[in-house]
Design an enzyme around this catalytic site. Structure first.
Site, PDB file in Angstrom:
ATOM      1  N   LYS A  10      17.830  -2.671 -14.576  1.00  0.00           N
ATOM      2  CA  LYS A  10      17.624  -4.084 -14.935  1.00  0.00           C
ATOM      3  C   LYS A  10      17.740  -4.295 -16.450  1.00  0.00           C
ATOM      4  O   LYS A  10      18.442  -5.188 -16.898  1.00  0.00           O
ATOM      5  CB  LYS A  10      16.245  -4.566 -14.448  1.00  0.00           C
TER       6      LYS A  10
ATOM      7  N   ARG B 188       7.161 -10.571 -10.265  1.00  0.00           N
ATOM      8  CA  ARG B 188       6.994  -9.245  -9.692  1.00  0.00           C
ATOM      9  C   ARG B 188       6.120  -9.275  -8.443  1.00  0.00           C
ATOM     10  O   ARG B 188       5.914  -8.250  -7.809  1.00  0.00           O
ATOM     11  CB  ARG B 188       6.215  -8.412 -10.678  1.00  0.00           C
TER      12      ARG B 188
ATOM     13  N   ARG C 178      15.499   8.939 -18.829  1.00  0.00           N
ATOM     14  CA  ARG C 178      15.657   7.776 -19.719  1.00  0.00           C
ATOM     15  C   ARG C 178      15.093   8.046 -21.113  1.00  0.00           C
ATOM     16  O   ARG C 178      14.037   8.646 -21.262  1.00  0.00           O
ATOM     17  CB  ARG C 178      14.937   6.564 -19.128  1.00  0.00           C
TER      18      ARG C 178
ATOM     19  N   ARG D 242       9.420   6.823 -22.455  1.00  0.00           N
ATOM     20  CA  ARG D 242       8.322   5.909 -22.138  1.00  0.00           C
ATOM     21  C   ARG D 242       7.152   6.654 -21.497  1.00  0.00           C
ATOM     22  O   ARG D 242       7.343   7.553 -20.693  1.00  0.00           O
ATOM     23  CB  ARG D 242       8.818   4.803 -21.184  1.00  0.00           C
TER      24      ARG D 242
ATOM     25  N   ARG E 275       4.744   3.699  -9.443  1.00  0.00           N
ATOM     26  CA  ARG E 275       5.512   2.471  -9.688  1.00  0.00           C
ATOM     27  C   ARG E 275       6.405   2.146  -8.492  1.00  0.00           C
ATOM     28  O   ARG E 275       6.586   0.979  -8.144  1.00  0.00           O
ATOM     29  CB  ARG E 275       6.346   2.616 -10.968  1.00  0.00           C
TER      30      ARG E 275
HETATM   31  P1  AP5 Z   1      16.858   0.786 -17.048  1.00  0.00           P
HETATM   32  O1  AP5 Z   1      17.910  -0.210 -17.345  1.00  0.00           O
HETATM   33  O2  AP5 Z   1      15.887   1.144 -18.119  1.00  0.00           O
HETATM   34  O3  AP5 Z   1      16.102   0.421 -15.674  1.00  0.00           O
HETATM   35  P2  AP5 Z   1      15.080  -0.742 -15.338  1.00  0.00           P
HETATM   36  O4  AP5 Z   1      15.419  -1.250 -13.993  1.00  0.00           O
HETATM   37  O5  AP5 Z   1      15.001  -1.727 -16.469  1.00  0.00           O
HETATM   38  O6  AP5 Z   1      13.760   0.123 -15.254  1.00  0.00           O
HETATM   39  P3  AP5 Z   1      12.305  -0.121 -15.787  1.00  0.00           P
HETATM   40  O7  AP5 Z   1      11.588   1.204 -15.605  1.00  0.00           O
HETATM   41  O8  AP5 Z   1      12.292  -0.687 -17.182  1.00  0.00           O
HETATM   42  O9  AP5 Z   1      11.769  -1.137 -14.794  1.00  0.00           O
HETATM   43  P4  AP5 Z   1      10.336  -1.392 -14.454  1.00  0.00           P
HETATM   44  O10 AP5 Z   1      10.497  -2.569 -13.593  1.00  0.00           O
HETATM   45  O11 AP5 Z   1       9.562  -0.281 -13.884  1.00  0.00           O
HETATM   46  O12 AP5 Z   1       9.643  -1.559 -15.893  1.00  0.00           O
HETATM   47  P5  AP5 Z   1       9.169  -2.797 -16.745  1.00  0.00           P
HETATM   48  O13 AP5 Z   1       9.447  -2.496 -18.149  1.00  0.00           O
HETATM   49  O14 AP5 Z   1       9.622  -4.080 -16.160  1.00  0.00           O
HETATM   50  O15 AP5 Z   1      17.608   2.133 -16.568  1.00  0.00           O
HETATM   51  C1  AP5 Z   1      16.892   3.314 -16.258  1.00  0.00           C
HETATM   52  C2  AP5 Z   1      17.708   4.542 -16.709  1.00  0.00           C
HETATM   53  O16 AP5 Z   1      18.894   4.630 -15.923  1.00  0.00           O
HETATM   54  C3  AP5 Z   1      18.174   4.499 -18.164  1.00  0.00           C
HETATM   55  O17 AP5 Z   1      18.081   5.786 -18.718  1.00  0.00           O
HETATM   56  C4  AP5 Z   1      19.639   4.073 -18.080  1.00  0.00           C
HETATM   57  O18 AP5 Z   1      20.429   4.600 -19.150  1.00  0.00           O
HETATM   58  C5  AP5 Z   1      20.071   4.652 -16.745  1.00  0.00           C
HETATM   59  N1  AP5 Z   1      21.075   3.843 -16.052  1.00  0.00           N
HETATM   60  C6  AP5 Z   1      21.152   2.466 -15.992  1.00  0.00           C
HETATM   61  N2  AP5 Z   1      22.212   2.098 -15.242  1.00  0.00           N
HETATM   62  C7  AP5 Z   1      22.793   3.244 -14.789  1.00  0.00           C
HETATM   63  C8  AP5 Z   1      23.940   3.518 -13.973  1.00  0.00           C
HETATM   64  N3  AP5 Z   1      24.687   2.522 -13.446  1.00  0.00           N
HETATM   65  N4  AP5 Z   1      24.222   4.802 -13.707  1.00  0.00           N
HETATM   66  C9  AP5 Z   1      23.476   5.815 -14.258  1.00  0.00           C
HETATM   67  N5  AP5 Z   1      22.394   5.620 -15.042  1.00  0.00           N
HETATM   68  C10 AP5 Z   1      22.066   4.348 -15.311  1.00  0.00           C
HETATM   69  O19 AP5 Z   1       7.583  -2.746 -16.480  1.00  0.00           O
HETATM   70  C11 AP5 Z   1       6.776  -1.716 -16.998  1.00  0.00           C
HETATM   71  C12 AP5 Z   1       5.320  -2.004 -16.682  1.00  0.00           C
HETATM   72  O20 AP5 Z   1       4.915  -3.229 -17.314  1.00  0.00           O
HETATM   73  C13 AP5 Z   1       4.987  -2.233 -15.202  1.00  0.00           C
HETATM   74  O21 AP5 Z   1       4.743  -1.017 -14.530  1.00  0.00           O
HETATM   75  C14 AP5 Z   1       3.730  -3.116 -15.288  1.00  0.00           C
HETATM   76  O22 AP5 Z   1       2.590  -2.361 -15.598  1.00  0.00           O
HETATM   77  C15 AP5 Z   1       4.050  -4.003 -16.476  1.00  0.00           C
HETATM   78  N6  AP5 Z   1       4.746  -5.247 -16.097  1.00  0.00           N
HETATM   79  C16 AP5 Z   1       5.991  -5.661 -16.496  1.00  0.00           C
HETATM   80  N7  AP5 Z   1       6.301  -6.846 -15.958  1.00  0.00           N
HETATM   81  C17 AP5 Z   1       5.224  -7.221 -15.186  1.00  0.00           C
HETATM   82  C18 AP5 Z   1       4.948  -8.320 -14.360  1.00  0.00           C
HETATM   83  N8  AP5 Z   1       5.846  -9.325 -14.202  1.00  0.00           N
HETATM   84  N9  AP5 Z   1       3.770  -8.357 -13.714  1.00  0.00           N
HETATM   85  C19 AP5 Z   1       2.858  -7.385 -13.867  1.00  0.00           C
HETATM   86  N10 AP5 Z   1       3.052  -6.301 -14.625  1.00  0.00           N
HETATM   87  C20 AP5 Z   1       4.235  -6.207 -15.289  1.00  0.00           C
END
Ligand code: AP5
Ligand code: ZN
Length: 213
Positions: A10, A85, A124, A157, A168
């Protein structure tokens, strides 16, 4: 908005899609991590949940997004990454946007199987300077640990540890997966095959955006 499991790509895709659409990317994960890094009250409240792989309480995140949507750069559109979410967050967003006289146009679901997201999250690395997302194997910088784009160091991270990744994924299945049905019922959901080279996934996203206006 983008929805999909942790590690689906994402954040990676949001960069390209937001600049393609000339709209700001609003990532609740990025905003929360910035607050943790700055040691704000919000950051102190959120950190425990994030480190455990749990969701930050709905009302905290909803207030944060309400403030962000009120900023001038969000007036002509925005891309949401990581919000909503939960179904209550989605319902609150619908109300918030209706009050602003607008609504979501499209929800892109990044579809990737669990084994692949575990590989992605385990390798990552994120740039401390510009925030660019790297992968030690799938998208490595020229010099290990250093960002090609800005020269700053890369970090892993805190929530990318195996036990936190597993939690997660459980939280995603329980709390976030129901949004697929929620937006499906609104006719706004498009499933996107998010496996393959990053640029292929980006092109699929652009095609979906073009065909849905
Ligand atoms: P990346 O693009 O980083 O993936 P992502 O989907 O953004 O993963 P996240 O871990 O950031 O999502 P998340 O939803 O768990 O975390 P968030 O920050 O929202 O890609 C991942 C890896 O794959 C990278 O190394 C990349 O290079 C590689 N890659 C990408 N595309 C690829 C491809 N096509 N092929 C191969 N490799 C590839 O949330 C974190 C925390 O914040 C949550 O756990 C929660 O505690 C809190 N939080 C955030 N939002 C909320 C909310 N709305 N409500 C409540 N808590 C929240
Ligand atoms: Zn950088």
């Amino acid at each position: 908005m983008l929805v999909g499991p942790p590690g689906a790509g994402k954040g990676t895709q949001a960069e390209f899609i937001a600049s393609h659409l000339s709209v700001p990317k609003i990532s609740t994960g990025d905003i929360l991590r910035a607050n943790v890094a700055e040691g704000t009250e919000l950051g102190r409240e959120a950190k425990g949940y994030m480190d455990a792989g749990e969701l930050v309480p709905d009302q905290v995140v909803i207030n944060m997004v309400r403030d962000r949507l009120a900023e001038p750069d969000a007036e002509d559109g925005f891309l949401l990454d990581g919000f909503p979410r939960t179904v209550p967050q989605a319902q609150e967003l619908d109300k918030m946007l209706a009050d602003l006289g607008t609504g979501l146009d499209l929800v892109l679901e990044l579809v990737v199987e669990e084994e692949e997201v575990i590989r992605r999250l385990s390798g990552r690395r994120t740039c401390r300077g510009c925030g660019k997302i790297w992968h030690v194997e799938f998208d490595p910088p020229a010099v290990a640990g250093v960002c090609d784009r800005c020269g700053a160091e890369l970090f892993q991270r805190d929530d990318d540890k195996p036990e936190t990744i597993a939690e997660r994924l459980r939280v995603y299945a329980r709390d976030t997966q129901p949004l697929v049905a929620y937006y499906g019922a609104q006719g706004k959901l498009v499933g996107l095959d998010a496996v393959g080279p990053v640029e292929d996934v980006t092109q699929r996203a652009y095609d979906a955006l073009a065909s849905y206006g």
